[in-house]
Enzyme design. Structure first.
Site, short mmCIF file in Angstrom:
data_model
loop_
_atom_site.label_atom_id
_atom_site.label_comp_id
_atom_site.label_asym_id
_atom_site.label_seq_id
_atom_site.Cartn_x
_atom_site.Cartn_y
_atom_site.Cartn_z
N ARG A 130 0.81 -1.22 0.00
CA ARG A 130 0.00 0.00 0.00
C ARG A 130 0.85 1.27 0.00
O ARG A 130 0.44 2.29 -0.54
CB ARG A 130 -0.91 0.04 1.24
N ARG A 172 2.53 -14.64 -2.55
CA ARG A 172 2.42 -14.05 -1.21
C ARG A 172 3.00 -14.97 -0.13
O ARG A 172 3.21 -14.53 1.00
CB ARG A 172 0.95 -13.74 -0.90
N LYS A 212 -0.94 -14.61 8.92
CA LYS A 212 -2.21 -14.99 8.30
C LYS A 212 -1.96 -16.08 7.26
O LYS A 212 -0.83 -16.26 6.80
CB LYS A 212 -2.89 -13.76 7.68
N HIS A 213 -2.98 -16.90 6.95
CA HIS A 213 -4.37 -16.88 7.38
C HIS A 213 -4.62 -18.17 8.14
O HIS A 213 -4.76 -19.22 7.51
CB HIS A 213 -5.31 -16.78 6.19
N HIS A 238 -12.63 -14.37 -0.35
CA HIS A 238 -13.17 -13.03 -0.61
C HIS A 238 -14.45 -13.12 -1.43
O HIS A 238 -15.30 -12.23 -1.35
CB HIS A 238 -12.16 -12.19 -1.40
N ASP A 256 -10.37 -12.06 9.73
CA ASP A 256 -10.31 -11.42 8.42
C ASP A 256 -11.60 -10.61 8.28
O ASP A 256 -12.48 -10.66 9.15
CB ASP A 256 -10.18 -12.47 7.31
#
Length: 554
Positions: free
Chosen positions: A123, A183, A213-214, A226, A300
């Protein structure tokens, strides 16, 4: 090579303790439990409920509506996204305002979190862009992982964040097609455990709360929670020997860390088929009891479809807190957040969520906040700002070293080749390079020692056009830099005669090229670094003319 882990944070402020507990001059570590208990006893119901939430919002600055929302509900933590960030200076100002306003309304500092994993899940405007976890994993170096964690933590602290929703401890094969992709640190659970522990240790050195995570692990599943409810049918022995192993190591880091729960359903761990976010058995029996985990437990986002298709956000928040979560996440919709705050407040008042359980959550939350308290960088430390971005010489050097290690890993033969004389590059051969971005081409051209003809792959260029250009240039060897599906598809559509003299440098996702894809030879670098072209140029002989067919890996 420079020494890794050069410095610890030099100057940590005790201001928070003086604000929380004004009757104390100093708060020694052994006093923290007693201090936290006293503070919890002084808190109102509204203040306690607020601490149970981590919320998101759409603004880039605090306006009247956001200020009103914070004053009313007193949320204890915030999660910021790209939508909240314009540049480094703006986000530092926003976080400073969030901190001051939160303390004003609740007399407690907030946890301000961000997803700064590296790679695509980044980000902050960090220059050059941070490598993904797989790139760090391919170095197989805990020291590099720890330094990357510490440097990341310093960047976060520089602009006001004290919590990072990283590292990803999912054990995932990058070629499996899993939605986790690059990731993950990799497919070896011991490597993921070691590097995840080291990266988290680095964040802690910067006084940033890591969030693994996760839990309890996504494995190689392709389905993304998601978008829908997903069941993970991995057998029990496999879950314990693979997916849970990194968390067993992570639990040893102490109470100032966090774990994020998956929305996956795990029948082998909980026969009731409750998603991990709502499962007492997974949270309390496995994470707390079996693994001995003492830190924070965060859900989450409860507005993801993996949760929302089962329960309304407010009902999901209650069920997660009852199961053992300490903080529930709702990152958009003030209306949904409003309902959840009110719903939890009524549930605590009625005893449906016992006050004793809430107070235990408060102790863990305040302990983490005490660790991630106010921070002051030493005036002697150099600023990490470069215009409206963040960078440092240490960081650039580490980035370059990780890229070099990734290239070395990609060039390393799986089997020892027979001893044959290495062929040297024929000076008369024409080398051609095609890439979808100018940075790669210019980086390569600045570093190469020979004339290489290059072309920018832009505007939806077709395979026939590439073939015609290669013929016109008289290319004997052709390199394709690939960053996404469009250029990957182009290389697969090349004529067989052109594929035979081509090599793909895959700077993107592993799933761009399956093991059975009809593509040229592929060297998987997975690291779209600003100096990728330079490194390829420096190793051009080895890449193109090695006697071993295994040097360029599929």
């Amino acid at each position: 090579m420079h020494k890794y882990i050069r410095e610890n944070i030099r100057n940590l402020s005790v201001t928070l303790w003086l604000m929380l507990f004004p009757h104390l001059v100093l708060a020694l570590p052994k006093n923290i439990d007693n201090l936290v208990e006293k503070k919890v006893a002084q808190m109102t119901l509204e203040e306690k409920v607020g601490q149970l939430f981590i919320v998101g919002f759409p603004q880039t600055k605090i306006d009247a509506s956001l200020e009103k929302f914070i004053a009313k509900h007193k949320p204890g933590s915030y999660l910021l996204f790209k939508r909240n960030i314009k540049n480094a200076e703006q986000i530092r100002t926003l976080n400073d305002q969030l901190y001051k306003l939160s303390f004003k309304v609740s007399k407690l500092p907030p946890l301000i979190a961000i997803d700064q994993e590296g790679g695509a899940v980044s980000r902050l405007p960090i220059v050059p862009a941070q490598p993904n976890a797989l790139a760090v994993g391919q170095t197989q170096s805990p020291l590099m992982a720890e330094e990357m964690g510490q440097i990341t933590g310093r960047f976060l602290r520089e602009v006001g964040f004290n919590m990072n929703l990283a590292p990803v401890l999912d054990v995932s094969d990058p070629f499996s097609g899993s939605f986790i992709g690059v990731r993950s640190f990799g497919s070896d659970p011991n490597l993921v455990r070691e590097l995840g522990f080291a990266y988290s240790k680095g964040l802690l050195k910067a006084r940033v709360v890591p969030t693994a995570k996760h839990f309890p692990g996504t494995g190689d599943l392709k389905a993304d929670p998601h978008h829908k409810v997903v069941e993970n049918n991995t057998p029990l022995d496999r879950l314990y020997s693979k997916d849970l192993l990194p968390y067993k190591g992570y639990a040893q880091l102490g109470p100032s860390v966090a774990v994020m729960l998956s929305h996956y359903i795990y029948p082998a761990l909980d026969e009731s088929k409750e998603p991990a976010s709502f499962s007492k058995k997974i949270i309390q029996d496995i994470l707390r009891r079996d693994l001995g985990y003492k830190g924070l437990i965060v859900t989450d986002d409860l507005q993801m479809q993996g949760s929302r298709q089962l329960l309304r956000p407010e009902a999901a928040a209650l069920k997660a807190l009852q199961a053992g979560a300490d903080i529930v996440m709702l990152t958009y919709s003030f209306a949904d957040q409003e309902k959840a705050f009110q719903y939890i407040k009524k549930s605590v008042a009625s005893g449906e969520l016992p006050m004793k359980a809430v107070d235990e959550k408060m102790k863990r939350i305040l302990t983490a906040k005490a660790f991630a308290n106010l921070y002051r960088r030493s005036p002697q430390s150099p600023s990490l700002f470069q215009g409206n971005s963040l960078t440092s010489n240490d960081y650039r050097e580490l980035e370059s070293t990780i890229l070099e290690r990734n290239l070395s890993a990609a060039l390393m033969p799986k089997d020892l080749p027979p001893k044959v004389q290495k062929r040297s590059m024929a000076s008369s051969e024409n080398i051609c390079l095609l890439a979808p971005n100018k940075k790669f081409l210019s980086s390569f051209q600045r570093a190469t020692k020979r004339s290489v003809k290059s072309r920018l792959l832009a505007g939806g260029v077709k395979a026939d056009t590439v073939k015609e250009w290669v013929q016109q240039q008289g290319c004997d060897k052709v390199l394709f830099a690939v960053t996404g599906p469009q250029t990957a598809g182009l290389t697969k559509a090349l004529a067989s005669s052109l594929k035979e003299k081509s090599i793909v440098i895959n700077l993107g996702s592993p799933k761009l090229f399956s093991k059975n894809s009809k593509s040229p030879r592929v060297m998987n670098l997975f690291f779209n670094h600003e100096d990728s072209g330079k490194k390829i140029a420096e190793h051009l002989d080895q890449i193109l003319y090695s006697s071993s067919t295994n040097l360029v890996l599929r």
